[in-house]
Design a protein around this motif. Structure first.
Motif, mmCIF file in Angstrom:
data_model
loop_
_atom_site.group_PDB
_atom_site.id
_atom_site.type_symbol
_atom_site.label_atom_id
_atom_site.label_comp_id
_atom_site.label_asym_id
_atom_site.label_seq_id
_atom_site.Cartn_x
_atom_site.Cartn_y
_atom_site.Cartn_z
ATOM 1 N N UNK A 23 0.830 -1.214 0.000
ATOM 2 C CA UNK A 23 0.000 0.000 0.000
ATOM 3 C C UNK A 23 0.860 1.257 0.000
ATOM 4 N N UNK A 24 1.980 1.240 0.726
ATOM 5 C CA UNK A 24 2.868 2.410 0.749
ATOM 6 C C UNK A 24 3.512 2.621 -0.620
ATOM 7 N N UNK A 25 3.949 1.537 -1.258
ATOM 8 C CA UNK A 25 4.522 1.649 -2.604
ATOM 9 C C UNK A 25 3.475 2.187 -3.574
ATOM 10 N N UNK A 26 2.252 1.681 -3.463
ATOM 11 C CA UNK A 26 1.173 2.162 -4.336
ATOM 12 C C UNK A 26 0.889 3.639 -4.098
ATOM 13 N N UNK A 27 0.938 4.066 -2.832
ATOM 14 C CA UNK A 27 0.718 5.482 -2.513
ATOM 15 C C UNK A 27 1.785 6.354 -3.163
ATOM 16 N N UNK A 28 3.045 5.914 -3.096
ATOM 17 C CA UNK A 28 4.133 6.687 -3.694
ATOM 18 C C UNK A 28 3.993 6.769 -5.217
ATOM 19 N N UNK A 29 3.640 5.650 -5.836
ATOM 20 C CA UNK A 29 3.498 5.634 -7.298
ATOM 21 C C UNK A 29 2.297 6.474 -7.749
ATOM 22 N N UNK A 30 1.186 6.332 -7.057
ATOM 23 C CA UNK A 30 -0.031 7.030 -7.468
ATOM 24 C C UNK A 30 0.085 8.533 -7.224
ATOM 25 N N UNK A 31 0.571 8.896 -6.035
ATOM 26 C CA UNK A 31 0.554 10.303 -5.655
ATOM 27 C C UNK A 31 1.591 11.120 -6.403
ATOM 28 N N UNK A 32 2.596 10.454 -6.996
ATOM 29 C CA UNK A 32 3.618 11.198 -7.736
ATOM 30 C C UNK A 32 3.054 11.848 -8.991
ATOM 31 N N UNK A 33 1.859 11.417 -9.418
ATOM 32 C CA UNK A 33 1.255 11.960 -10.641
ATOM 33 C C UNK A 33 0.131 12.959 -10.338
ATOM 34 N N UNK A 34 -0.054 13.299 -9.071
ATOM 35 C CA UNK A 34 -1.144 14.207 -8.710
ATOM 36 C C UNK A 34 -0.612 15.616 -8.467
ATOM 37 N N UNK A 35 -1.510 16.589 -8.537
ATOM 38 C CA UNK A 35 -1.108 17.991 -8.404
ATOM 39 C C UNK A 35 -0.682 18.322 -6.975
ATOM 40 N N UNK A 36 -1.441 17.819 -5.983
ATOM 41 C CA UNK A 36 -1.065 18.012 -4.571
ATOM 42 C C UNK A 36 -0.834 16.615 -3.989
ATOM 43 N N UNK A 37 0.388 16.104 -4.054
ATOM 44 C CA UNK A 37 0.641 14.718 -3.652
ATOM 45 C C UNK A 37 0.447 14.504 -2.155
ATOM 46 N N UNK A 38 0.036 13.292 -1.793
ATOM 47 C CA UNK A 38 -0.125 12.943 -0.384
ATOM 48 C C UNK A 38 1.219 12.799 0.303
ATOM 49 N N UNK A 39 2.243 12.450 -0.449
ATOM 50 C CA UNK A 39 3.586 12.259 0.096
ATOM 51 C C UNK A 39 4.509 13.295 -0.537
ATOM 52 N N UNK A 40 5.085 14.163 0.285
ATOM 53 C CA UNK A 40 5.994 15.176 -0.231
ATOM 54 C C UNK A 40 7.381 14.554 -0.368
ATOM 55 N N UNK A 41 7.620 13.920 -1.516
ATOM 56 C CA UNK A 41 8.886 13.206 -1.702
ATOM 57 C C UNK A 41 10.081 14.146 -1.807
ATOM 58 N N UNK A 42 9.827 15.432 -2.054
ATOM 59 C CA UNK A 42 10.950 16.368 -2.164
ATOM 60 C C UNK A 42 11.708 16.484 -0.847
#
Length: 482
Positions: A245-264
């Motif tokens: 689920x965490x991997x899916x969250x990272x993959x999915x949210x990287x394509x959204x305008x306001x991501x759930x995970x701030x990978x920066x």
């Protein structure tokens, strides 16, 4: 306006934010000593089922910290903090009035969500709604509340349960929650009117749910692994499903305008290293506090109240250390404070491994050990919290705080799983079992020390510029330091 006047105006805000942090962290451990009394209240339930009163809170607290921090940065720290306090207080009342165990566990689950909303928003309030030149000192207050609350949970819980019954550990939250809501409404600044709709500022909901569910499942698998067995279908499903689920969250949210995970944030070297250190620190801190109470109760035969009071000296020195070093953090540097704190914990670990006895030795052994480890935990909590938060730009203070606290909580779940496995394979009535746990805890701190020594480099603060806060507030934006 003088510095003294500014500090005086910020005092009510500081008290509200520190109070929220204290309550949230206190409830992580305050219920531990109530489990025997709960067993008498619900005699048909097994101890493993009753332990969900603790587990439900810990799992949801850890799961929601990172999403709550992200939401606080996007929606506004004031509304998230007050909402968290309201939910926490309402669920405290529901837990105290619970007619059955299922209702109590459900209330504790929602209480954990409320606590997760309070903690990162509280640190963001301290950092952004007070004088900028006092940010290090503000983190000292926040760290003192965090470190002291976890250690004070057992003595407070023991005293309340002995005097008033298990319900009192929940009733006691109500007046403090009401005071924080009243104080927060009056003292916390209202943000300017947002230029964009709430929907446009909120992080991606799908990624947020996946992140929270994945963290909850991982924490659940680690926490319950020793009792469910590591190879059982339930444990494997929780661990594998949580990671997926965490991997899916990272993959999915990287394509959204306001991501759930701030990978920066993870590209900031100081931030990344600090959170790795926090995982190892949590692997030592939480089992350390737990086995301390178990050791003096089981081996030295202390009553629940005596066991709780035996942990108090460490809580006092943790708070004093965090407050004192918070004033000097800018001069000493967070890396130096962190190394000092980790060395103090290692020294205490060696002291306990060599000195634990079957017979009580409070003044000669336990008291000095408690004072020393309190100094270490106060310094370490302060330094990791300060480094993680201040390595991020101000618009991400709550996010950074939530991720760092989650790292420590998740490390704590791992450490408690190790401690439980050790105690299950050895005679828990013998001092040798607790020596083994302290060996592991000390080893985890040594790893944290080596990572800090070799990998952590804290650059000088970069030039600040002004940018627009996502929620419509104008704040300093600090460039990424790698």
């Amino acid at each position: 306006m003088t510095e003294m006047t500014t500090a005086r105006k910020a005092r009510p805000t500081r008290l509200v934010a520190v109070g929220g942090t204290f309550l949230a962290m206190l409830d992580s451990t305050v219920v531990n000593l109530a489990l025997p009394t709960l067993h008498r209240r619900f005699p048909t339930e097994s101890i493993s089922t009753l332990s969900w009163v603790v587990t439900a809170y810990v799992v949801m607290f850890a799961a929601m910290l990172a999403p709550a921090g992200r939401i606080a940065d996007a929606l506004g720290r004031r509304i998230v903090f007050l909402g968290g306090v309201g939910l926490f207080s309402a669920m405290s009342l529901a837990a105290a009035l619970a007619p059955n165990l299922g209702f109590l566990i459900a209330a504790r689950t929602l209480q954990g969500i409320g606590a997760a909303a309070m903690v990162p928003a509280a640190l963001a309030i301290l950092l952004l709604d007070g004088p900028a030149e006092q940010r290090a000192r503000a983190i000292g207050f926040w760290s003192a509340a965090s470190a002291a609350a976890a250690a004070l949970g057992p003595p407070v819980g023991g005293a309340l349960v002995d005097a008033f019954g298990w319900e009192s550990v929940f009733y006691v939250n109500l007046p403090f929650g009401a005071a924080m809501i009243y104080g927060g409404v009056r003292s916390l600044p209202r943000p300017p009117r947002a230029q964009h709709s709430i929907r446009s500022r909120m992080p991606d909901p799908v990624g947020t749910v996946l992140l929270a569910a994945g963290t909850a499942a991982l924490t659940l698998g680690v926490t319950q692994g020793p009792s469910w067995h590591w190879t059982s279908p339930g444990t494997l499903a929780a661990l594998i499903g949580g990671a997926g689920a965490i991997v899916a969250a990272l993959l999915y949210t990287s394509r959204t305008r306001v991501p759930a995970v701030d990978t920066s944030l993870w590209r900031i070297r100081t931030f990344a290293v600090t959170n790795i250190v926090s995982v190892f620190y949590g692997m030592a801190q939480y089992p350390w506090l737990l086995v301390g109470v178990l050791y003096v109760s089981t081996v030295w035969h202390y009553s629940p109240l005596q066991a709780g009071l035996a942990m108090t000296p460490g809580a006092v020195t943790a708070a004093i250390t965090a407050l004192g070093l918070g004033k000097r953090l800018a001069v000493l540097g967070p890396r130096r404070v962190l190394l000092f704190g980790l060395v103090a914990i290692v020294a205490c670990g060696v002291w306990l491994v060599l000195g634990l006895t079957q017979q009580p030795r409070f003044l000669a052994l336990w008291l000095p050990a408690g004072l020393l480890v309190g100094v270490g935990m106060g310094a370490t909590t302060l330094a990791t919290s300060a480094t993680a938060a201040l390595s991020a730009p101000p618009v991400a203070f709550a996010t950074a705080s939530g991720v760092n606290t989650m790292a420590r909580q998740f490390g704590g779940a791992l450490g408690i799983a190790v401690a439980a496995a050790v105690l299950q394979t050895m005679d828990g009535a013998r001092a040798q079992a607790y020596e083994r746990v302290y060996v592991y805890c000390t080893a985890f701190v040594v790893v944290a020390f080596l990572i800090t020594l070799w990998r952590m480099r804290i650059p000088a603060p970069p030039q600040a510029t002004m940018t627009q806060h996502p929620a419509g507030e104008s704040r300093e934006q600090v460039a990424d330091s790698r």
